[in-house]
Design a protein around this motif. Sequence first.
Motif, PDB file in Angstrom:
ATOM      1  N   ALA A   1      39.915  -0.964   8.698  1.00 19.59           N
ATOM      2  CA  ALA A   1      38.950  -0.116   9.415  1.00 19.59           C
ATOM      3  C   ALA A   1      39.446   1.328   9.405  1.00 19.59           C
ATOM      4  N   ILE A   2      38.504   2.246   9.417  1.00 18.90           N
ATOM      5  CA  ILE A   2      38.842   3.673   9.504  1.00 18.90           C
ATOM      6  C   ILE A   2      38.954   4.041  10.981  1.00 18.90           C
ATOM      7  N   ARG A   3      39.954   4.829  11.301  1.00 24.42           N
ATOM      8  CA  ARG A   3      40.009   5.360  12.669  1.00 24.42           C
ATOM      9  C   ARG A   3      39.144   6.614  12.668  1.00 24.42           C
ATOM     10  N   VAL A   4      37.900   6.436  13.091  1.00 24.61           N
ATOM     11  CA  VAL A   4      36.909   7.496  12.934  1.00 24.61           C
ATOM     12  C   VAL A   4      37.314   8.771  13.660  1.00 24.61           C
ATOM     13  N   GLU A   5      37.816   8.633  14.886  1.00 18.87           N
ATOM     14  CA  GLU A   5      38.212   9.828  15.642  1.00 18.87           C
ATOM     15  C   GLU A   5      39.315  10.596  14.909  1.00 18.87           C
ATOM     16  N   ASP A   6      40.291   9.862  14.381  1.00 16.02           N
ATOM     17  CA  ASP A   6      41.393  10.517  13.675  1.00 16.02           C
ATOM     18  C   ASP A   6      40.888  11.199  12.398  1.00 16.02           C
ATOM     19  N   MET A   7      39.938  10.553  11.742  1.00 18.53           N
ATOM     20  CA  MET A   7      39.376  11.136  10.529  1.00 18.53           C
ATOM     21  C   MET A   7      38.665  12.457  10.876  1.00 18.53           C
ATOM     22  N   CYS A   8      37.903  12.438  11.966  1.00 18.80           N
ATOM     23  CA  CYS A   8      37.184  13.649  12.390  1.00 18.80           C
ATOM     24  C   CYS A   8      38.174  14.770  12.725  1.00 18.80           C
ATOM     25  N   THR A   9      39.237  14.428  13.439  1.00 14.77           N
ATOM     26  CA  THR A   9      40.241  15.441  13.803  1.00 14.77           C
ATOM     27  C   THR A   9      40.904  16.017  12.548  1.00 14.77           C
ATOM     28  N   SER A  10      41.312  15.141  11.647  1.00 13.58           N
ATOM     29  CA  SER A  10      42.018  15.577  10.441  1.00 13.58           C
ATOM     30  C   SER A  10      41.123  16.479   9.591  1.00 13.58           C
ATOM     31  N   PHE A  11      39.864  16.089   9.463  1.00 17.97           N
ATOM     32  CA  PHE A  11      38.908  16.871   8.674  1.00 17.97           C
ATOM     33  C   PHE A  11      38.646  18.225   9.339  1.00 17.97           C
ATOM     34  N   GLN A  12      38.317  18.180  10.614  1.00 14.51           N
ATOM     35  CA  GLN A  12      37.937  19.415  11.312  1.00 14.51           C
ATOM     36  C   GLN A  12      39.102  20.406  11.391  1.00 14.51           C
ATOM     37  N   ASN A  13      40.297  19.899  11.659  1.00 13.79           N
ATOM     38  CA  ASN A  13      41.467  20.784  11.748  1.00 13.79           C
ATOM     39  C   ASN A  13      41.645  21.604  10.475  1.00 13.79           C
ATOM     40  N   ARG A  14      41.548  20.930   9.328  1.00 15.03           N
ATOM     41  CA  ARG A  14      41.800  21.615   8.057  1.00 15.03           C
ATOM     42  C   ARG A  14      40.700  22.613   7.718  1.00 15.03           C
ATOM     43  N   VAL A  15      39.473  22.185   7.923  1.00 15.87           N
ATOM     44  CA  VAL A  15      38.343  23.063   7.606  1.00 15.87           C
ATOM     45  C   VAL A  15      38.393  24.326   8.472  1.00 15.87           C
ATOM     46  N   VAL A  16      38.555  24.130   9.766  1.00 18.03           N
ATOM     47  CA  VAL A  16      38.521  25.270  10.683  1.00 18.03           C
ATOM     48  C   VAL A  16      39.723  26.182  10.459  1.00 18.03           C
ATOM     49  N   LYS A  17      40.872  25.588  10.149  1.00 18.13           N
ATOM     50  CA  LYS A  17      42.070  26.390   9.946  1.00 18.13           C
ATOM     51  C   LYS A  17      41.854  27.403   8.815  1.00 18.13           C
TER      52      LYS A  17
ATOM     53  N   GLY B   1      27.172  16.877  12.320  1.00 19.78           N
ATOM     54  CA  GLY B   1      28.118  17.933  12.692  1.00 19.78           C
ATOM     55  C   GLY B   1      28.584  17.871  14.136  1.00 19.78           C
ATOM     56  N   PRO B   2      27.653  17.876  15.088  1.00 21.13           N
ATOM     57  CA  PRO B   2      28.053  17.851  16.499  1.00 21.13           C
ATOM     58  C   PRO B   2      28.839  16.592  16.871  1.00 21.13           C
ATOM     59  N   VAL B   3      28.526  15.466  16.219  1.00 20.57           N
ATOM     60  CA  VAL B   3      29.223  14.215  16.526  1.00 20.57           C
ATOM     61  C   VAL B   3      30.670  14.289  16.055  1.00 20.57           C
ATOM     62  N   VAL B   4      30.877  14.834  14.845  1.00 23.68           N
ATOM     63  CA  VAL B   4      32.238  14.993  14.320  1.00 23.68           C
ATOM     64  C   VAL B   4      33.042  15.889  15.261  1.00 23.68           C
ATOM     65  N   ASP B   5      32.434  16.984  15.693  1.00 22.62           N
ATOM     66  CA  ASP B   5      33.095  17.928  16.601  1.00 22.62           C
ATOM     67  C   ASP B   5      33.528  17.223  17.898  1.00 22.62           C
ATOM     68  N   LYS B   6      32.643  16.377  18.403  1.00 23.67           N
ATOM     69  CA  LYS B   6      32.905  15.677  19.660  1.00 23.67           C
ATOM     70  C   LYS B   6      34.025  14.641  19.493  1.00 23.67           C
ATOM     71  N   LEU B   7      33.940  13.848  18.436  1.00 28.63           N
ATOM     72  CA  LEU B   7      34.935  12.796  18.223  1.00 28.63           C
ATOM     73  C   LEU B   7      36.302  13.371  17.861  1.00 28.63           C
ATOM     74  N   ALA B   8      36.278  14.552  17.204  1.00 28.72           N
ATOM     75  CA  ALA B   8      37.541  15.181  16.795  1.00 28.72           C
ATOM     76  C   ALA B   8      38.417  15.491  18.013  1.00 28.72           C
ATOM     77  N   LYS B   9      37.777  15.685  19.147  1.00 27.63           N
ATOM     78  CA  LYS B   9      38.525  15.981  20.381  1.00 27.63           C
ATOM     79  C   LYS B   9      39.315  14.761  20.864  1.00 27.63           C
ATOM     80  N   LEU B  10      38.873  13.583  20.425  1.00 32.90           N
ATOM     81  CA  LEU B  10      39.482  12.343  20.916  1.00 32.90           C
ATOM     82  C   LEU B  10      40.555  11.798  19.974  1.00 32.90           C
ATOM     83  N   GLY B  11      40.619  12.359  18.750  1.00 32.52           N
ATOM     84  CA  GLY B  11      41.521  11.767  17.755  1.00 32.52           C
ATOM     85  C   GLY B  11      42.812  12.533  17.551  1.00 32.52           C
ATOM     86  N   LYS B  12      43.606  12.021  16.572  1.00 34.30           N
ATOM     87  CA  LYS B  12      44.861  12.679  16.195  1.00 34.30           C
ATOM     88  C   LYS B  12      44.789  13.049  14.720  1.00 34.30           C
ATOM     89  N   ASP B  13      45.542  14.083  14.366  1.00 34.03           N
ATOM     90  CA  ASP B  13      45.548  14.537  12.976  1.00 34.03           C
ATOM     91  C   ASP B  13      46.493  13.657  12.160  1.00 34.03           C
TER      92      ASP B  13
END
Lengths: 207, 333
Positions: B228-244, B179-191
């Motif tokens: 390859a998966i863009r992990v940061e972008d995946m974290c951002t896309s996932f977190q944005n939708r869930v939190v919204k 959880g905390p890692v996804v939150d951290k990486l989500a800050k670096l990615g794009k949706d």
Amino acid sequence: MISLFIDTSLVNVSISLIKDNDVLSLISEDMPNMHSIYATKFVKDALDNAGIDANQVDNIMVVNGPGSFTGVRIGVTIAKTYGFLINKYITPVSSLKSLAISAHKDEIMMSLIPANKSNYYVSIYDKDYNEIVEEQFASRDTVIQLCDKYNPYIVGVDTSVIGKYKINKQKLDIVRIVNYYIDKEKVNYYKILPNYLKLPQALEDKK
Amino acid sequence: MYILAIESSCDEMSMSIVKDGVEEICTVTNTQIDIHKEFGGVVPEIASRSHIENVTIVLDELLQRSGFTIDKIDAIGVTYGPGLIGSLMIGVQCAKTISLVTGKPLIPVHHIAGHIYANNLEKRLEFPLIALVVSGGHTDLVYMGRDYSFKRIGSTLDDAIGEAYDKVAKVCGLSYPGGPVVDKLAKLGKDTYDLPYPLDDDSYDFSFSGIKSAVVNLVHNESQRGNAIRVEDMCTSFQNRVVKVVVKKTMRALKEYKANNLVLAGGVAANSYLRNELSEACKRENINFGYPRIAYCTDNAAMIGSAAYYAYKNGKIADLTLNAVAVESFYNE
């Protein structure tokens, strides 16, 4: 000298207060999967029945295994917390040796407790309860080989057979157990732990 | 009133002394996170074994550090569920034995009530309130009209939010707990990934298995194609939708239940993006928003000590037959 005896290692929950050779109170009930509900209450009932204050206990003895992991942990947690609060060290009691002491035979004795699948906790004692074969977690085949070698009197928790050998059901003789253990080594309440004889499955799988 | 509180529902053995439900006197916590890391999750039998090794050590350290003797304690509060049964049992047996030896009352505390009351250690709860409970095991919207009264108005239909975070982290090859890692990486990615919104409807319920599966499928498909998966972008896309969706439903609940107070509770309350988004929304709507400091978000006994005080005031006292329970609803529905 008042001893509190706690056994939650098997299906039976036994709580007793013993003073020398007198049983001040004894509560012994078969209650599968209900140890966690009743064990502490039985300790209270045993104290109340005997008219003894919790602080008057001199010795705490607990069966720390082998047996049901959860069952053993219930008794050991009660014993170590109790010991910490009244500042008394704890005497660990073996479930296997308890059976042999209770059987009290003038011959070689094997104690046998069923574990998971077709495995057992087993140990072999001479008439003075010295371990001839140390406590172990063993397969049915290993147990039968030990029987072939020592031809012991076999004590267990239920009347049954293993191969051609008869297992004799043995009720615990708590006065005898307490008197055997009364001068044995005590363990600091921080350090007393269950004697599992077996690793958790997750660690077995890693090996 | 001084309450000695014990929390052992998962991989933490924590004990605390709390005064009058609001003041943490002292807390000692033994965490096993390093032990379970190599298994990628908590192994129940290993957790139970570790708890029994630590139970009296933690108790002793608590008394030493606080300068309290056991006689100065007025009652014992303990988490009785929900959680890992073998872990809970150690805390419950310890609490019952203390009650037995000292004669002090025993107070059963529901783990989720504890998480909500973590907020009470920051600032006295004000009612009516909505509590958003987000953790590895829960995603609940709870209405409270007064102390120690809980009405659940919505809950997850499948995975808990923290579970979905951990699963997404795992499939992206991130370390546990994820959880905390996804939150951290989500800050670096794009949706950039087109993931579905999780149960964006008119109910107060949640569902995270759909978006979780979408992430898992996407990662597998891409890896089969050799991309390859863009992990940061995946974290951002996932977190944005869930939190919204979570924020939207929470704000609607506040309006419909005419509650002017929101508290965040549970392990996922540590998620910085969720905190920020809720905080912004509450500012716009003039809602009092509270969340616990990080140390009170994860499992700890101080929150149990706070909840225990109000449980006691509401007549919740257990006898020595108190049992640990793995699954238990405490909502008065």
